[in-house]
Design a protein around this motif. Sequence first.
Motif, mmCIF file in Angstrom:
data_model
loop_
_atom_site.group_PDB
_atom_site.id
_atom_site.type_symbol
_atom_site.label_atom_id
_atom_site.label_comp_id
_atom_site.label_asym_id
_atom_site.label_seq_id
_atom_site.Cartn_x
_atom_site.Cartn_y
_atom_site.Cartn_z
ATOM 1 N N SER A 109 54.298 26.853 -21.086
ATOM 2 C CA SER A 109 55.212 26.543 -22.341
ATOM 3 C C SER A 109 55.021 27.873 -23.287
ATOM 4 O O SER A 109 53.915 27.849 -23.672
ATOM 5 C CB SER A 109 55.001 25.239 -22.839
ATOM 6 N N TRP A 110 56.081 28.673 -23.311
ATOM 7 C CA TRP A 110 56.123 29.677 -24.178
ATOM 8 C C TRP A 110 55.962 29.250 -25.907
ATOM 9 O O TRP A 110 56.730 29.752 -26.658
ATOM 10 C CB TRP A 110 57.005 30.634 -23.997
ATOM 11 N N ASP A 111 54.596 28.690 -26.006
ATOM 12 C CA ASP A 111 54.358 28.388 -27.579
ATOM 13 C C ASP A 111 52.946 28.798 -27.689
ATOM 14 O O ASP A 111 52.228 29.555 -26.968
ATOM 15 C CB ASP A 111 54.672 26.900 -27.627
ATOM 16 N N LYS A 112 52.354 28.217 -28.888
ATOM 17 C CA LYS A 112 51.040 28.664 -29.208
ATOM 18 C C LYS A 112 49.943 28.092 -28.142
ATOM 19 O O LYS A 112 48.822 28.804 -28.112
ATOM 20 C CB LYS A 112 50.710 27.963 -30.537
ATOM 21 N N THR A 113 50.235 27.282 -27.425
ATOM 22 C CA THR A 113 49.640 26.711 -26.321
ATOM 23 C C THR A 113 49.245 27.661 -25.179
ATOM 24 O O THR A 113 48.319 27.243 -24.229
ATOM 25 C CB THR A 113 49.684 25.209 -25.953
ATOM 26 N N VAL A 114 50.183 28.423 -25.076
ATOM 27 C CA VAL A 114 50.261 29.455 -23.509
ATOM 28 C C VAL A 114 49.005 29.867 -23.123
ATOM 29 O O VAL A 114 48.797 30.164 -22.164
ATOM 30 C CB VAL A 114 51.395 30.393 -23.783
ATOM 31 N N PHE A 139 46.044 28.899 -23.527
ATOM 32 C CA PHE A 139 45.215 27.817 -22.887
ATOM 33 C C PHE A 139 45.399 27.753 -21.324
ATOM 34 O O PHE A 139 44.784 27.251 -20.510
ATOM 35 C CB PHE A 139 45.040 26.625 -23.412
ATOM 36 N N GLU A 140 46.762 28.167 -21.048
ATOM 37 C CA GLU A 140 47.065 27.897 -19.720
ATOM 38 C C GLU A 140 47.032 29.026 -18.790
ATOM 39 O O GLU A 140 46.854 29.121 -17.870
ATOM 40 C CB GLU A 140 48.658 27.488 -19.684
ATOM 41 N N GLY A 150 43.684 31.225 -28.783
ATOM 42 C CA GLY A 150 44.131 29.864 -28.660
ATOM 43 C C GLY A 150 44.042 29.028 -29.763
ATOM 44 O O GLY A 150 45.025 28.371 -30.551
ATOM 45 N N PHE A 151 42.542 28.869 -30.151
ATOM 46 C CA PHE A 151 42.132 28.228 -31.182
ATOM 47 C C PHE A 151 42.752 28.454 -32.498
ATOM 48 O O PHE A 151 43.196 27.829 -33.364
ATOM 49 C CB PHE A 151 40.621 27.733 -31.137
ATOM 50 N N ILE A 187 46.417 27.874 -32.943
ATOM 51 C CA ILE A 187 46.849 26.291 -33.247
ATOM 52 C C ILE A 187 46.063 25.814 -34.591
ATOM 53 O O ILE A 187 46.311 24.483 -34.952
ATOM 54 C CB ILE A 187 46.427 25.367 -32.053
ATOM 55 N N TYR A 230 35.082 20.770 -26.999
ATOM 56 C CA TYR A 230 35.933 19.891 -25.991
ATOM 57 C C TYR A 230 35.177 19.691 -24.593
ATOM 58 O O TYR A 230 35.695 18.958 -23.531
ATOM 59 C CB TYR A 230 37.254 19.983 -25.732
#
Length: 215
Positions: free
Chosen positions: A33-38, A40-41, A98-99, A102, A111
Motif C-alpha cells: 500500500s503506497w502509504d506511510k507503512t510501505v 515496513f513491507e 517507518g517508525f 507513522i 513489538y
Amino acid sequence: MRSKKTIRYTISLGALIAVLYPIFVWLTSVDLSWDKTVVFETFPVLGLTAFAIMWLHIVGGPFRETLEQYFDYKKFMTISSIIVLICVILHPLLIYVGFWLIGVKGSGFTYIPDDKQYLIWFAIVAWIIFVGYDVLKKFKSTDFFVQHWQIVKFIATLGFFLILFHSLGLGRNLQTGPLHYVWIFYGISAAVATTYTYGIQPFLKQKEQREQTFT
C-alpha cells in the motif's frame, strides 16, 4: 567452447534462481500500500536478498578456482558485495524510517516478544561484522591483514550464521512454506562449505606442503 558456455549459463541461472526465488516469494505474499507503512513491507526483501547473495559467496568459495574458468569471479564478488552492503545498511534503516513516518518512537526491538529479542542482538552483531568487513577490505593489502585475512573472512562468515538464526526466527516469509526449507538448505550447505574452506582445505594444503618438503 559450446560446452563451456553451457556450463557458464547453467551456473549463472542457478545463481539467479537462488537470489530471485526469495524475492518472488516476498512479492507473492506482500500487500504493498503506497502509504506511510510501505517501508515496513519492503524492508524484509532487502534482508532476503542480502542473505541469498552471501550464501552464494560462501558456497562458491570452495569452487572458486573452477568458477574462475567460466566467468569473471572477481567482478561478480565486487558487484554482488556492493549490493549486499547496500541491502545490509538499508534493511534496518527502513524500520526506523517507518517508525518516523507513522510518528512512533520505536526500534528494532519494538513489538518483538521478550523471548525473541536475542535475535535482534544477533542481527546487530552481524550488522557490525558485515560493515566492519567492508571497511577492513580497504586495508586488506597491509601486512597485518595479509597474514590474518582468512580469520577476518571467517568472522564475516559467522555473521552469516547469526543472520540465518535471526531470519528463521523473525522473518515473516520464513516461518512456513517452501522458503523456510530453502533457508534451512542454505544454512546446512553453507555450514558444509565453511567447514571445507576453513577446516578441511587448509589441512589438505598443509599436508601437501609437508609431503613436498620430505620428497
